[in-house]
Enzyme design. Structure first.
Site, PDB file in Angstrom:
ATOM      1  CB  SER A  99      -1.042   0.075   1.350  1.00  0.00           C
ATOM      2  OG  SER A  99      -1.173   1.066   1.167  1.00  0.00           O
ATOM      3  CE1 TYR A 154      -3.636  -2.177   5.851  1.00  0.00           C
ATOM      4  CE2 TYR A 154      -3.718  -0.752   5.339  1.00  0.00           C
ATOM      5  CZ  TYR A 154      -3.638  -1.684   4.122  1.00  0.00           C
ATOM      6  OH  TYR A 154      -4.178  -1.610   2.950  1.00  0.00           O
ATOM      7  CE  LYS A 192      -1.631  -4.670   3.331  1.00  0.00           C
ATOM      8  NZ  LYS A 192      -1.532  -5.525   2.642  1.00  0.00           N
TER       9      LYS A 192
END
Ligand code: NAD
Ligand code: UFG
Length: 339
Positions: free
Chosen positions: A124, A149, A153
């Protein structure tokens, strides 16, 4: 090619499955359906007139991964499965680290055991944190991410880098998505968020269909031309095609490589409201609210590397995104939960 999609019943995975099947690839999906529905698999098959092999398994606990890889003679894996809600990750960090990181490790161990060497990972743009320059290219430093989050990643990217150093025959494409939106033009598959949508486009679609009264624009006092935040919105079908290009590239250029997938053009929140209104001839009621903590003012990519190395670039506009998002929403007002 025989391709395994983890999380293939989800929003981006389902659109990628359709594009892969259209190109003649065989698709196997592993998904625990924690954020999706078996109806998605049926719709992928209906849209493409092709069969999908589906396994309802949790990547964290399954013992069947190697068997699935062997049985379907899998040649490459696209790893979409994971949790993705930024706010939830702040209140449940252990769940996010556990599911996102451990399921990736389980997957890689099974791939190595089965001799599968090519992995495409759903990363992302959020790994760039508050970027030090704009547009964001792949040389922009991946700095401390601002929520669990994003951090999960960034950590997975690091784990995959270490793995590819230790085992140079293990090839990885890290795809750093900008802001996906829209749906398949048929309106048969699309984004079906659980509860109140966090993201702008599904929220606007739910306002348009009458599920929500109005959109709250999170701040109009940012240092941007109209004061609202700027993002790089990419049509989910363009994004899906980027995965096919990445798989093909891994065959030619082994090793680990990161690509930003976006359009290269930024649009403000007000631009998106206007595009949605004009593409669909309707009005979106909105009010200006407070800033959302953690939002950065501007984020858009320099798409040059993906264009040069993957021979891939986006074709669809924000109007296409808005038209297709609305077509999906009005045909499926309650997402997959109704026939
Ligand atoms: P999604 O939630 O629609 O799809 C993820 C799928 O993974 C779901 O079908 C879910 O049921 C499945 N899943 C979750 N945990 C699992 C587990 N332990 N075992 C098996 N299956 C599991 O999300 P999406 O929008 O399609 O995103 C796909 C990937 O792209 C995610 O990794 C996400 O973090 C990443 N990503 C998404 C966006 C976005 O805005 N949608 C942006 C950047 C990156
Ligand atoms: N916004 C509103 N009102 C809303 C929802 C969003 O004004 O109800 C604004 C946000 O403040 C932001 C813009 O719309 O300025 C886009 O917000 P999104 O939540 O749709 O997207 P983000 O850029 O914040 O984050 C998304 C995903 C992340 C991913 C990131 C980059 O949620 O998981 O894109 O890919 F990491």
């Amino acid at each position: 090619m025989n391709i395994l999609l983890t999380g293939g019943a989800g929003y981006i995975g389902s659109h990628t499955a359709v594009e892969l099947l259209k190109e003649g690839h065989s698709v196997t999906i592993i998904d625990n359906l924690s954020n999706s529905s078996f109806k998605v698999v049926e719709r992928i098959e209906k849209l493409t007139n092709k069969r999908v092999s589906f396994y309802k398994e949790d990547l964290l606990y399954t013992t069947r991964l190697k068997d699935v890889l062997d049985e379907h003679k899998i040649e490459a894996v696209i790893h979409f499965a994971g949790l993705k809600a930024v706010g939830e990750s702040v209140s449940e960090p252990l769940t996010y680290y556990k599911i996102n990181i451990l399921s990736t490790i389980n997957l890689c161990e099974s791939m190595i055991a089965s001799g599968v060497r090519d992995l495409v990972f759903s990363s992302s743009a959020t790994v760039y944190g508050e970027p030090i320059r704009m547009p964001i290219d792949e040389e922009t430093p991946v700095i401390d991410a601002t929520n669990p989050y994003a951090q999960s990643k960034a950590m997975i990217e690091k784990i995959l880098q270490d793995l590819s150093t230790a085992q140079p025959e293990f090839n990885v494409a890290l795809l750093r998505y900008f802001n996906p939106g829209g749906a398949h033009v048929s309106g048969d598959i699309g984004e079906d968020p659980t509860g109140i949508p966090n993201n702008l486009l599904p929220f606007i679609s739910q306002v348009a269909v009458g599920m929500r009264d109005k959109l709250v624009v999170f701040g109009d006092d940012y240092p941007t031309p109209d004061g609202t935040c700027i993002r790089d919105y990419i049509h989910v079908v363009d994004l899906a095609k980027g995965h096919i290009a990445a798989i093909e590239k891994l065959k030619e250029k082994p090793g680990l490589v990161a690509y930003n997938l976006g359009t290269g053009t930024g649009s403000s929140v007000l631009d998106i409201i206007r595009a949605f209104e004009s593409a669909n001839s309707l009005t979106i009621p909105f009010v200006i609210g407070a800033r959302r903590p953690g939002d950065i003012p501007v984020s858009y990519t320099n798409p040059a590397l993906a264009k040069a190395e993957l021979n891939w670039q986006t074709k669809k506009s924000i109007e296409d995104i808005c038209r297709d998002a609305w077509n999906w929403q009005k045909r499926n007002p309650k997402g997959y939960s109704e026939p």
